[in-house]
Design a protein around this motif. Structure first.
Motif, mmCIF file in Angstrom:
data_model
loop_
_atom_site.group_PDB
_atom_site.id
_atom_site.type_symbol
_atom_site.label_atom_id
_atom_site.label_comp_id
_atom_site.label_asym_id
_atom_site.label_seq_id
_atom_site.Cartn_x
_atom_site.Cartn_y
_atom_site.Cartn_z
ATOM 1 N N VAL A 173 -10.381 -54.613 -11.459
ATOM 2 C CA VAL A 173 -11.002 -54.958 -10.176
ATOM 3 C C VAL A 173 -12.507 -54.691 -10.254
ATOM 4 O O VAL A 173 -13.329 -55.506 -9.823
ATOM 5 C CB VAL A 173 -10.374 -54.147 -9.025
ATOM 6 C CG1 VAL A 173 -11.114 -54.411 -7.714
ATOM 7 C CG2 VAL A 173 -8.897 -54.485 -8.881
ATOM 8 N N LYS A 180 -19.320 -60.520 -10.633
ATOM 9 C CA LYS A 180 -19.921 -61.254 -9.516
ATOM 10 C C LYS A 180 -21.295 -60.680 -9.182
ATOM 11 O O LYS A 180 -22.248 -61.411 -8.926
ATOM 12 C CB LYS A 180 -18.989 -61.177 -8.299
ATOM 13 C CG LYS A 180 -19.506 -61.841 -7.055
ATOM 14 C CD LYS A 180 -19.824 -63.316 -7.261
ATOM 15 C CE LYS A 180 -18.575 -64.172 -7.420
ATOM 16 N NZ LYS A 180 -18.909 -65.616 -7.532
ATOM 17 N N GLU A 187 -19.139 -62.092 -1.166
ATOM 18 C CA GLU A 187 -18.741 -62.734 -2.425
ATOM 19 C C GLU A 187 -18.149 -61.721 -3.395
ATOM 20 O O GLU A 187 -17.158 -61.989 -4.076
ATOM 21 C CB GLU A 187 -19.942 -63.428 -3.078
ATOM 22 C CG GLU A 187 -20.396 -64.679 -2.340
ATOM 23 C CD GLU A 187 -21.507 -65.409 -3.084
ATOM 24 O OE1 GLU A 187 -21.653 -65.203 -4.305
ATOM 25 O OE2 GLU A 187 -22.241 -66.183 -2.436
ATOM 26 N N VAL A 188 -18.784 -60.562 -3.449
ATOM 27 C CA VAL A 188 -18.288 -59.506 -4.333
ATOM 28 C C VAL A 188 -16.895 -59.057 -3.859
ATOM 29 O O VAL A 188 -15.971 -58.890 -4.651
ATOM 30 C CB VAL A 188 -19.249 -58.297 -4.358
ATOM 31 C CG1 VAL A 188 -18.656 -57.155 -5.162
ATOM 32 C CG2 VAL A 188 -20.599 -58.719 -4.928
ATOM 33 N N ALA A 212 -14.233 -57.397 -12.210
ATOM 34 C CA ALA A 212 -14.369 -58.628 -11.432
ATOM 35 C C ALA A 212 -15.524 -58.519 -10.451
ATOM 36 O O ALA A 212 -16.331 -59.445 -10.300
ATOM 37 C CB ALA A 212 -13.062 -58.925 -10.687
ATOM 38 N N ALA A 213 -15.608 -57.365 -9.802
ATOM 39 C CA ALA A 213 -16.681 -57.157 -8.836
ATOM 40 C C ALA A 213 -18.039 -57.127 -9.539
ATOM 41 O O ALA A 213 -19.004 -57.748 -9.074
ATOM 42 C CB ALA A 213 -16.460 -55.849 -8.079
ATOM 43 N N ALA A 250 -14.290 -61.557 -4.819
ATOM 44 C CA ALA A 250 -13.955 -61.477 -6.238
ATOM 45 C C ALA A 250 -13.016 -60.305 -6.501
ATOM 46 O O ALA A 250 -12.028 -60.430 -7.240
ATOM 47 C CB ALA A 250 -15.225 -61.338 -7.071
ATOM 48 N N ALA A 251 -13.320 -59.193 -5.869
ATOM 49 C CA ALA A 251 -12.488 -58.002 -6.054
ATOM 50 C C ALA A 251 -11.093 -58.228 -5.469
ATOM 51 O O ALA A 251 -10.081 -57.894 -6.096
ATOM 52 C CB ALA A 251 -13.145 -56.789 -5.405
#
Lengths: 160, 160
Positions: free
Chosen positions: A115, A122, B114-115, A118-119, B118-119
């Motif tokens: 996670v 971005k 957006e972050v 992924a963050a 994504a998470a």
DNA sequence: TCGTCATGTAATTTTAATAATAACATCAAA
DNA sequence: TTTGATGTTATTATTAAAATTACATGACGA
């Protein structure tokens, strides 16, 4: 606890620096806009300096961005002020005599890592330039552009 | 502040429930493994109940998973216990008389979104089943499988 | 050179989100 | 009916963060 607003405040600070464009900004002045105290701003700037994002000299008010705004990502800023602090936190107080508890937390940690990645991915795609452009859009749509920017960025009193 | 470990503790709780497999688990027993107090566990279970992830009846110890483990995502659990709490926090205390400050925070908010997305997307891809499987792997590689699981899951004293 | 103002930084206090705890009503089952 | 469990609320303690204080240090202009 209180939530950390370091990232938000630091982005704010950087945008402010950018908008000031040459006009020497003091920590006191920036603190006014962020509505905090100068020492806190200086702490953030200290972190930015160590992170290689700005220069700042003792004694004189002259903080400046080192890189172009499209070369500064949200992740760069996060790393500078928050370091490796994760977004999700394991419970490291589980019963150590419980093999289940320990191993579950380790397993959860593996997925928190995903996670986090992924963050961060971005965050790496978002630059200071993006945020500044979005800011201009907001100001425009709010119809404030004329009022605030009409006579140019040289009049720094409108920044407050 | 203290960091929230609700998500970690709740996943722990759910895995524990799953491993117990039919053996009625009390909040006191689960609290032992998480090393916390029964009331906190019950609070988490209450949230899970409202989130439609478990059943639990007053008076008797019989909490049970409603869905299959591969039908419960990390995001489901997060929503149940943390609601809409974001991972990154805006500074809503900026000077309201400063148009710059307000609009910058709004801009930052767009990108935080957006972050967050994504998470959350990643969290939605991770299921309780994934975590349990990873847990088994950990136990195996730690060479503890035999010690803990040899005589089957029916002996719940080994769960502590 | 001296006075003023700014930064850099450490130490302390206050604030606020969270976990811990306590208390108790309610229900189930032996 | 007694015991033990849940459900829930209220209060306290913990802790990470921001706010604040303090001051040494450096730059610059009068």
């Amino acid at each position: 606890m209180k939530y950390s607003t370091k990232l938000s405040d630091t982005i704010h600070l950087l945008v402010f620096l950018y908008l000031a464009d040459g006009n020497r900004m003091t920590s006191a002045r920036i603190a006014e806009s962020v509505k905090t105290n100068p020492a806190y701003i200086r702490q953030l700037m200290s972190a930015l300096k160590k992170g290689g994002l700005i220069t700042s000299d003792r004694g004189q008010a002259n903080p400046t961005l080192i890189r172009e705004t499209d070369q500064i990502t949200m992740l760069d800023i996060y790393r500078a002020v928050e370091g490796e602090k994760p977004l999700l936190h394991l419970d490291i107080h589980t019963n150590p005599e419980c093999g289940v508890g320990v191993n579950i937390q380790l397993s959860i940690g593996d997925f928190y890592r995903e996670v986090q990645d992924a963050a961060e991915k971005k965050m790496q795609e978002i630059t200071l330039k993006d945020i500044i452009e979005r800011y201009y859009e907001k100001v425009e749509t709010a119809g404030l552009k004329a009022a605030i920017w009409a006579d140019g960025m040289t009049d720094q009193t409108t920044l407050g």
